[in-house]
Design a protein around this motif. Structure first.
Motif, short mmCIF file in Angstrom:
data_model
loop_
_atom_site.label_atom_id
_atom_site.label_comp_id
_atom_site.label_asym_id
_atom_site.label_seq_id
_atom_site.Cartn_x
_atom_site.Cartn_y
_atom_site.Cartn_z
N ALA A 143 37.49 8.43 17.40
CA ALA A 143 37.44 7.52 16.25
C ALA A 143 36.65 8.19 15.14
N PRO A 144 37.18 8.20 13.93
CA PRO A 144 36.51 8.94 12.85
C PRO A 144 35.22 8.26 12.44
N GLY A 145 34.20 9.05 12.18
CA GLY A 145 33.00 8.50 11.58
C GLY A 145 31.95 8.03 12.55
N PHE A 146 32.11 8.35 13.84
CA PHE A 146 31.09 7.86 14.78
C PHE A 146 30.42 9.01 15.51
N LEU A 147 30.36 10.15 14.85
CA LEU A 147 29.69 11.29 15.45
C LEU A 147 28.21 10.97 15.69
N TRP A 148 27.65 10.19 14.77
CA TRP A 148 26.22 9.87 14.90
C TRP A 148 25.96 9.13 16.21
N LEU A 149 26.90 8.27 16.59
CA LEU A 149 26.71 7.50 17.82
C LEU A 149 26.78 8.41 19.03
N ALA A 150 27.69 9.37 18.98
CA ALA A 150 27.82 10.29 20.11
C ALA A 150 26.53 11.10 20.28
N ILE A 151 26.02 11.59 19.16
CA ILE A 151 24.77 12.37 19.23
C ILE A 151 23.65 11.49 19.75
N PHE A 152 23.63 10.24 19.25
CA PHE A 152 22.63 9.27 19.69
C PHE A 152 22.71 9.05 21.18
N GLY A 153 23.94 8.93 21.69
CA GLY A 153 24.12 8.71 23.12
C GLY A 153 23.62 9.88 23.93
N VAL A 154 23.89 11.09 23.46
CA VAL A 154 23.43 12.27 24.20
C VAL A 154 21.91 12.31 24.23
N LEU A 155 21.31 12.03 23.05
CA LEU A 155 19.84 12.03 23.01
C LEU A 155 19.27 11.01 23.99
N ASN A 156 19.92 9.83 24.03
CA ASN A 156 19.45 8.80 24.94
C ASN A 156 19.58 9.24 26.39
N SER A 157 20.64 9.96 26.69
CA SER A 157 20.78 10.43 28.07
C SER A 157 19.63 11.36 28.42
N VAL A 158 19.24 12.18 27.43
CA VAL A 158 18.12 13.11 27.67
C VAL A 158 16.85 12.31 27.95
N VAL A 159 16.65 11.24 27.17
CA VAL A 159 15.46 10.41 27.39
C VAL A 159 15.51 9.79 28.77
N SER A 160 16.73 9.37 29.18
CA SER A 160 16.81 8.71 30.48
C SER A 160 16.50 9.68 31.60
N LEU A 161 16.74 10.97 31.35
CA LEU A 161 16.42 11.96 32.37
C LEU A 161 14.94 11.88 32.73
N TYR A 162 14.11 11.60 31.72
CA TYR A 162 12.67 11.55 31.95
C TYR A 162 12.32 10.52 33.02
N TYR A 163 12.78 9.27 32.82
CA TYR A 163 12.29 8.27 33.75
C TYR A 163 12.99 8.33 35.10
N TYR A 164 14.21 8.85 35.12
CA TYR A 164 14.82 9.02 36.43
C TYR A 164 14.10 10.13 37.20
N SER A 165 13.71 11.19 36.47
CA SER A 165 13.02 12.26 37.18
C SER A 165 11.65 11.82 37.63
N LYS A 166 11.07 10.81 36.97
CA LYS A 166 9.77 10.32 37.45
C LYS A 166 9.89 9.86 38.89
N ILE A 167 10.99 9.15 39.17
CA ILE A 167 11.20 8.67 40.53
C ILE A 167 11.39 9.85 41.47
N LEU A 168 12.20 10.82 41.00
CA LEU A 168 12.46 11.96 41.87
C LEU A 168 11.19 12.76 42.10
N LYS A 169 10.36 12.85 41.05
CA LYS A 169 9.12 13.58 41.20
C LYS A 169 8.27 12.92 42.27
N ALA A 170 8.19 11.56 42.18
CA ALA A 170 7.38 10.86 43.17
C ALA A 170 7.94 11.09 44.57
#
Lengths: 354, 120, 493
Positions: free
Chosen positions: C415-442
């Motif tokens: 869909a044209p014009g929603f590149l910002w959302l895709a980038i936003f989604g990727v950034l959010n996935s990176v953030v989610s890596l943090y708290y999921y890895s907290k569990i794995l770290k524990a």
């Protein structure tokens, strides 16, 4: 509808309302006299001949007494509670057929405030609103006993609404209509040539369920735990004085009248005289209006018979305990009502097939 | 509409009645409040504790069950009205009503077996 | 029996089978209380679900809507029916293995579960606002009861009351929206609303937007999207784990299905095979994009500071709803197919994650991160499976979560014009890596002071492995599921 019709309608409404309110003083007297008869004592016999002016004395006393409003009640709810009890009791009279019709000139007017085609449902629906008065009275009184009485009364009334509706469903199945006027017409004629074609002979179980539920709906003994004199002083109307108390009282008697009227209409032929059809009577008398008066008189006679049965049962049977009450409703009356519906359904299937 | 105009009139008269009763009793009745008349009645002793007792959940259960079974009863009524006429077209309506009642009997028997309406 | 009635009953057969098993459970619970503690409820539920899935596969086609336009009969609906029945069966197994649910209450849990599934199925298949309402209310009210299943604990009661109050509020708002829409368009059926809104596209009063927003609010409450997500962490934390497992998957999927159905039928027109365009004046893509972005952001950011694993998973489920809504932005079949695939993958990995949390909380009596210390070493099965689920939730490649996110981003970029959302989604996935890895770290990098004996039932081991395997396999062999999802979307009304 033109102006004349409207005036007649208004006058008719007022007259019927006043007529049924007049049952209350009659019941005040009859209750005490019949109680006295059952308990082998004279009863009221001071005020007027045979104590007949007792209701007048009671009404005057209640009107002229003080109506104290305790200081820590919920003022608004406390004051509207009696009227919330009286209003549904008055409103549910709209669908009761007192007679067939009367004539003024060449116009016919029904002897009924409103010929609703959902008359029976209307009466149950409006009657259910009566709980509000009880609940508001108990809650607003800020009195532990009133509150307990109100909760018990509400849960009792609510539990017995269902057998009330189920008991009558059998009759609705038979007559195929909810309009009380139609039901009266369908009960004309004779059954097996001997008995009048009344609903009670077709639906004995339904009548039984309705009868018992009607007692519980109006908080009458043997179901009057919410207002027992010995335990809770006067239940939810402990804190009420003169006319407020009289309003609750009046609401209870009017509810009793409505229930008796529904019983006569659905099960006992309404305003019809047994064994005498309308045509025969009309040809004997010749005037529609006098016939109408006779029909009203017959109706009120039947209603008063039921009211006397109410009083009779009150002074004969002991009281139910609250959990026995609940068990009776949910455990006995609802199953019997359902069985009645099943039997009626199967019976009608075979009756209509032959 | 014609059918319900009398009901409106009846409502009006009933309201007049209530207002009339209220007014008459206020005019005719004396007003002498004193301390004991104004206090809450508790068989003559001083009232103890708050009047707003937490009431038992039994009442709530009864109300909820009433709701269910009342709606059941209300649905029975249209079925009952058309029952006799529909019998002419076959036993469909009998079976439909039977299924409906079977569900409700199931619910009722569940209530009894699990003793949901015991007070204690 | 008119032929129409017969068709109705035949098409409704899965739900009728479900109701039949529900009644069986009722009778069983009431009549044979001595057998309450045995396997029987579980068997009934799983068998009933199997029967229902079988019935779903067998329904006659040719009729678009039945029960006079109230319920839809298409592949989309069947997909979701199979989804709900399977989810309910898996959650019944999860519940059976859980010690938190009192043994004597399992039959009631099963009753509630079956009935909620019925409601969810109605929600996903509704083409009439009243059917949607019935479905939502059936699911919600019984969820209130299920949320408070641990009724002797304060937390359970709190969770139930919070859910109830929020649910009642959003129900009220939603039905107000229904009434406004009815007043404006004169009908409650999705198709007729759509027709009316298209025909009267100009001069539309603002109140229609308000009504649509209210309806969105009601459905958003079920899927815990912004702005109705506030109940999610508290309720998930307060309820027992099996209940949270079901809540995080079932109602979400049903809400997403209902959202898709309502907004694509009533606020958009079908302009091609699997392509929709929104009605002029109601820019659906922009609105959905904003909501998806905010939901993702809230979910991911709020999860960072949490120490209670159930709360982390609750916030993560909010974030996942954000990702799912991204698929709706394009309003064409690739996006919807991605949503359906993601729901399947999400179901597997989320149920797995919550099941692990449930097991750990049964053993260690705590749901904090500290309870997970050293779990990876003391119980290898648990550790590996949890790692699989968490990696999949993050979206690390070669797990099904990655494929799902990949498909969603791919559909978004179309869909044209929603590149910002895709980038936003990727950034959010990176953030989610943090708290999921907290569990794995524990689990893997911290040692536990006291070693508690871990008694994993064979049921737990088998179930977790059976959930972990598809999570990996779907990351490699995703073709069949995508084809199935695509067929479902193409047959959407």
């Amino acid at each position: 509808m033109d102006q004349f019709d409207f005036i007649v309608l208004a006058v008719k409404t007022l007259v019927i309302l006043v007529l049924i309110i007049q049952v209350v003083p009659v019941m005040i007297y009859l209750e005490r006299k019949i109680a006295a008869l059952i308990q082998d004592r004279p009863g009221p016999n001071r005020v007027g001949p045979l104590g007949l002016l007792q209701p007048v004395a009671d009404a005057l006393k209640l009107l002229m007494k003080e109506d104290p409003v305790p200081s820590n009640v919920n003022k608004f709810l406390f004051q509207i509670a009696p009227f919330l009890a009286v209003m549904p009791a008055c409103l549910s009279l709209a669908a009761l057929p007192l007679g067939d019709f009367f004539e003024i000139g060449d116009r016919k007017y029904l002897l009924q405030i409103a010929d609703l085609n959902v008359g029976l449902l209307y009466i149950f629906a409006i009657g259910s609103l009566g709980i509000y008065g009880t609940l508001f009275g108990g809650w607003a009184s800020n009195n532990k006993f009133s509150l307990i009485g109100a909760m018990r009364s509400a849960s009792q009334i609510v539990s017995y609404e269902i057998p009330l509706a189920l008991g009558v469903t059998g009759a609705v199945m038979m007559y195929g209509t909810l309009s009380l006027r139609e039901m009266v017409f369908k009960q004309s004629g004779l059954l097996l040539g001997v008995l009048p074609n009344w609903g009670v002979f077709y639906q004995p179980l339904g009548f039984l369920v309705f009868f018992v539920a009607a007692f519980a709906e109006t908080n009458r003994l043997p179901f009057d735990l919410p207002e027992t004199e010995a335990e809770l002083v006067a239940g939810f109307h402990t804190e009420y004085g003169s006319m407020s108390f009289a309003s609750f009282f009046m609401a209870e008697y009017m509810a009793m009248t409505t229930m008796s009227a529904v019983m006569t209409t659905v099960y006992f032929g309404g305003w019809q005289i047994p064994y005498l059809s309308d045509e025969a009577l009309f040809s004997m008398i010749g005037s529609r209006n006098i016939l109408a008066l006779i029909q009203v008189a017959v109706f009120f006679t039947k209603v008063m018979v039921f009211m006397c049965i109410y009083v009779w049962v009150r002074w004969t049977l002991p009281r139910f305990r609250f959990d026995q009450l609940m068990k009776l409703s949910w455990g006995n009356l609802i199953p019997i009502g359902l069985i009645n519906i099943v039997l009626t359904a199967i019976g009608l299937y075979f009756w209509d097939k032959r | 509409m014609e059918n319900f105009l009398p009901v409106l009139l009846l409502l009006f008269f009933a309201v007049c009645l209530c207002i009339g009763i209220y007014t008459v009793s206020h005019i005719l009745g004396p007003k002498n409040p004193n301390a004991s008349k104004l206090s809450t009645y508790e068989c003559g002793v001083e009232p103890e504790g708050s009047a707003r007792v937490p009431f038992k959940t039994h009442f709530y259960l009864v109300a909820v069950l009433f709701l269910l079974f009342d709606v059941e009863g209300v649905f029975f009524i249209p079925w009952a009205i058309i029952y006799r006429d529909s019998l002419k077209e076959g036993t469909d309506i009998l079976i439909a009503g039977g299924l409906y009642m079977a569900l409700l009997v199931l619910a009722l028997s569940y209530i009894f077996r699990k003793r949901l309406l015991r007070l204690h | 029996m008119t032929p129409e009635m017969m068709t109705n009953l035949k098409l409704f057969a899965p739900e009728i089978a479900l109701t039949f098993f529900l009644c069986t459970l009722f009778v069983y619970d009431a009549v044979l209380p001595s057998l309450r503690k045995t396997l029987f409820p579980l068997i009934v539920i799983v068998f009933g679900m199997g029967l229902a899935i079988w019935a779903t596969a067998d329904v006659a086609t040719g009729v678009q809507t039945y029960f006079s336009g109230m319920i839809a009969n298409d592949g989309f609906g069947n997909f979701f029916r199979i989804f709900f029945f399977a989810t309910a069966a898996i959650c019944a197994i999860v519940a059976y293995g859980s010690k938190e649910l009192e043994t004597s209450g399992r039959t009631e849990f099963g009753l509630l579960l079956l009935c909620i599934t019925f409601g969810l199925s109605l929600m996903a298949n509704a083409t009439h606002l009243l059917t949607l309402y019935i479905g939502i209310e059936t699911a919600s009210i019984l969820s209130f009861a299920m949320a408070g299943f641990a009724r002797h604990t304060l937390r359970g009661n709190e969770a139930s009351i919070k859910y109830l109050i929020f649910g009642a509020l959003s129900s009220g708002l939603m039905i107000y929206g229904f009434s406004l829409i009815y007043g404006y368009t004169g009908s409650l059926q999705y198709a007729e609303i759509g027709k009316y809104l298209t025909a009267h596209a100009d001069g539309r009063p603002l109140i229609v937007l308000f009504a649509l927003f209210l309806i969105y609010g009601g459905i958003a409450y079920k899927i815990s999207a912004f702005p109705m997500h506030f109940w999610t962490p508290d309720v998930y934390e307060g309820t027992t784990s099996p209940v949270a497992t079901f809540f995080s998957v079932g109602p979400k999927a049903a809400g997403v299905a209902a959202l898709i159905r309502f907004f694509l039928t009533a606020c958009a027109t079908k302009t091609g095979e699997g392509v929709w365009t929104s009605i002029p004046g109601l820019s659906l893509p922009n609105a959905v994009a904003m909501i998806a972005a905010v939901t993702m952001l809230i979910g991911n950011l709020s999860a960072i500071g949490q120490t209670n694993v159930k709360r982390i998973l609750a916030y993560s489920s909010i974030a996942h709803v954000g990702y799912i809504l991204m698929g709706l932005v394009g309003m064409e079949k690739t996006g919807l197919t991605a949503i359906l695939f993601y729901l399947v993958a999400y179901c597997l990995m989320n149920i797995g994650a919550f099941w692990v949390v449930g097991i750990v909380s049964d053993i260690k009596k705590s749901e904090d991160l500290s309870a997970f210390r050293g779990m990876g070493w003391s119980s290898p099965t648990l550790g590996v499976c949890m790692a699989v689920f968490l990696f999949s939730l993050t979206g690390i490649p070669m797990f099904s979560g990655f494929i799902g996110k990949f498909l969603l981003f791919g559909a978004l970029l179309k869909a044209p014009g929603f590149l910002w959302l895709a980038i936003f989604g990727v950034l959010n996935s990176v953030v989610s890596l943090y708290y999921y890895s907290k569990i794995l770290k524990a689990m893997y990098f911290e040692r536990d002071e006291q070693v508690v004996a871990l008694d994993l039932l064979p049921l737990h081991r088998a179930g977790l492995v059976l959930l972990a395997i598809p999570t990996v396999v779907l990351g490699l062999f995703f073709g069949p599921v995508i084809e199935f999802a695509e067929k479902a979307v193409l047959s959407f009304l």
